[in-house]
Design a protein around this motif. Structure first.
Motif, PDB file in Angstrom:
ATOM      1  N   THR A  46       0.823  -1.210   0.000  1.00  8.29           N
ATOM      2  CA  THR A  46       0.000   0.000   0.000  1.00  8.29           C
ATOM      3  C   THR A  46       0.858   1.262   0.000  1.00  8.29           C
ATOM      4  O   THR A  46       0.593   2.202  -0.753  1.00  8.29           O
ATOM      5  CB  THR A  46      -0.928   0.001   1.230  1.00  8.29           C
TER       6      THR A  46
ATOM      7  N   GLY B  55      -3.258   5.944   2.093  1.00  6.65           N
ATOM      8  CA  GLY B  55      -3.176   4.491   2.036  1.00  6.65           C
ATOM      9  C   GLY B  55      -4.416   3.814   2.601  1.00  6.65           C
ATOM     10  O   GLY B  55      -4.794   2.724   2.159  1.00  6.65           O
TER      11      GLY B  55
ATOM     12  N   HIS C 253      -7.040   2.554   0.401  1.00  4.39           N
ATOM     13  CA  HIS C 253      -6.855   1.252  -0.222  1.00  4.39           C
ATOM     14  C   HIS C 253      -6.882   0.125   0.810  1.00  4.39           C
ATOM     15  O   HIS C 253      -7.297  -0.978   0.515  1.00  4.39           O
ATOM     16  CB  HIS C 253      -5.513   1.216  -0.968  1.00  4.39           C
ATOM     17  N   TYR C 254      -6.392   0.428   1.989  1.00  2.87           N
ATOM     18  CA  TYR C 254      -6.235  -0.602   3.022  1.00  2.87           C
ATOM     19  C   TYR C 254      -6.543   0.056   4.367  1.00  2.87           C
ATOM     20  O   TYR C 254      -5.715   0.725   4.958  1.00  2.87           O
ATOM     21  CB  TYR C 254      -4.814  -1.162   2.973  1.00  2.87           C
TER      22      TYR C 254
END
Lengths: 161, 161
Positions: free
Chosen positions: A21, A42, A45-46
């Motif tokens: 990530t 990040g 995304h995660y």
DNA sequence: ACTGCTATTGAAAGACATTACCATTAAGGA
DNA sequence: TCCTTAATGGTAATGTCTTTCAATAGCAGT
């Protein structure tokens, strides 16, 4: 970026989702990002990405020369992906964009010259040239005035953060 | 240092005891000092010297190019007096000593080259070459091994603090 | 030397970045 | 799939730097 991932794995490190990530965020960024910013982006995304892990990942990536630390005008550090080549970093103090000067030769010869003249052995050249990129040199009336107000005299302002 | 003091006064600033003390500490130092260290040493000369004043004084001196900020391996910033000339800074990562490479020409030509090739206008060149000074290259067996342990592979360790 | 104006100071509190700790998770080889 | 252990991530602690503001002290003018 796939190359980055394989390189990471090749060095015996685990290729975790957090590291993937961070690499993805940095490769998508157009300006250097702080650890906090990297964490925030990040998490898109995660979601479980932790700030501490970002710090550790950046430390690792910097050690492996996948990432370069950039010294911003405000004293905060930013991180960006970098090439493995020896090259000066250009930082625009208005738009924040960073470029690497492609020709490594002039820097190489500067370092060779210094080493030959002084006997010093240079391991880690930090060469960051701050200034104005071509796009910001013209279209920066207000900002330029603001910058000028921070200056003491005719010489250029030094930041060296 | 007397020259530094008169230059400070000439720019319309007051020449206070705190500023005199900071200048004295820096001119006596052989390695870059952190604001905290400067305060501690300065109090040997002037007991009431405050940390905040040291920060402000360093900011002023850096703006006026009397002082240069140095990026240490541990992430702390150090400050040292510097000449007004454009010159690369050499930092030894073992003994911490700093030297300015006297010849400004190679750096000047590197910057000219970058500016000509990219259209970038360089205001504030940060050029700090870290490595080993001649004295530390030989007499550093243990420390070298310690340094090597921090490295990931054959390439040089990057600090970029 | 005395006075007044104002830049400067410095202690405390606050904001912020970075690190230490440690139980939990998950990467990757067997 | 199971096991080993590197890696994670939340919390707390640390440390650096900034803000605030009443008190101090340069220094110009008298």
């Amino acid at each position: 970026m796939s190359e980055l991932e394989s390189g990471l794995a090749a060095s015996g490190r685990r290729l975790t989702r957090a590291r993937r990530t961070v690499l993805r965020v940095l490769s998508d960024a157009s300006v250097p990002l702080s650890p906090r910013e990297i964490t925030a982006v990040g998490r898109q995304h995660y979601g479980h990405l932790g700030l501490v892990t970002v710090y550790r990942t950046l430390e690792l990536l910097e050690l492996m020369h996948w990432v370069r630390r950039v010294h911003g005008a405000d004293g905060c550090h930013g991180y960006m992906l970098c090439g493995r080549a020896l090259s000066p970093t250009l930082v625009c103090r208005l738009c924040g964009r960073v470029a690497e000067f492609p020709g490594g030769q002039p820097l190489r010869s500067l370092i060779d010259r210094v080493q030959a003249d002084t006997g010093f052995r240079v391991d880690d050249p930090l060469v960051q040239l701050s200034g104005l990129c071509p796009a910001c040199q013209g279209a920066s009336g207000a900002d330029e005035a603001d910058e000028a107000a921070h200056r003491e005299n005719g010489s250029a302002e030094s930041i060296h953060t």
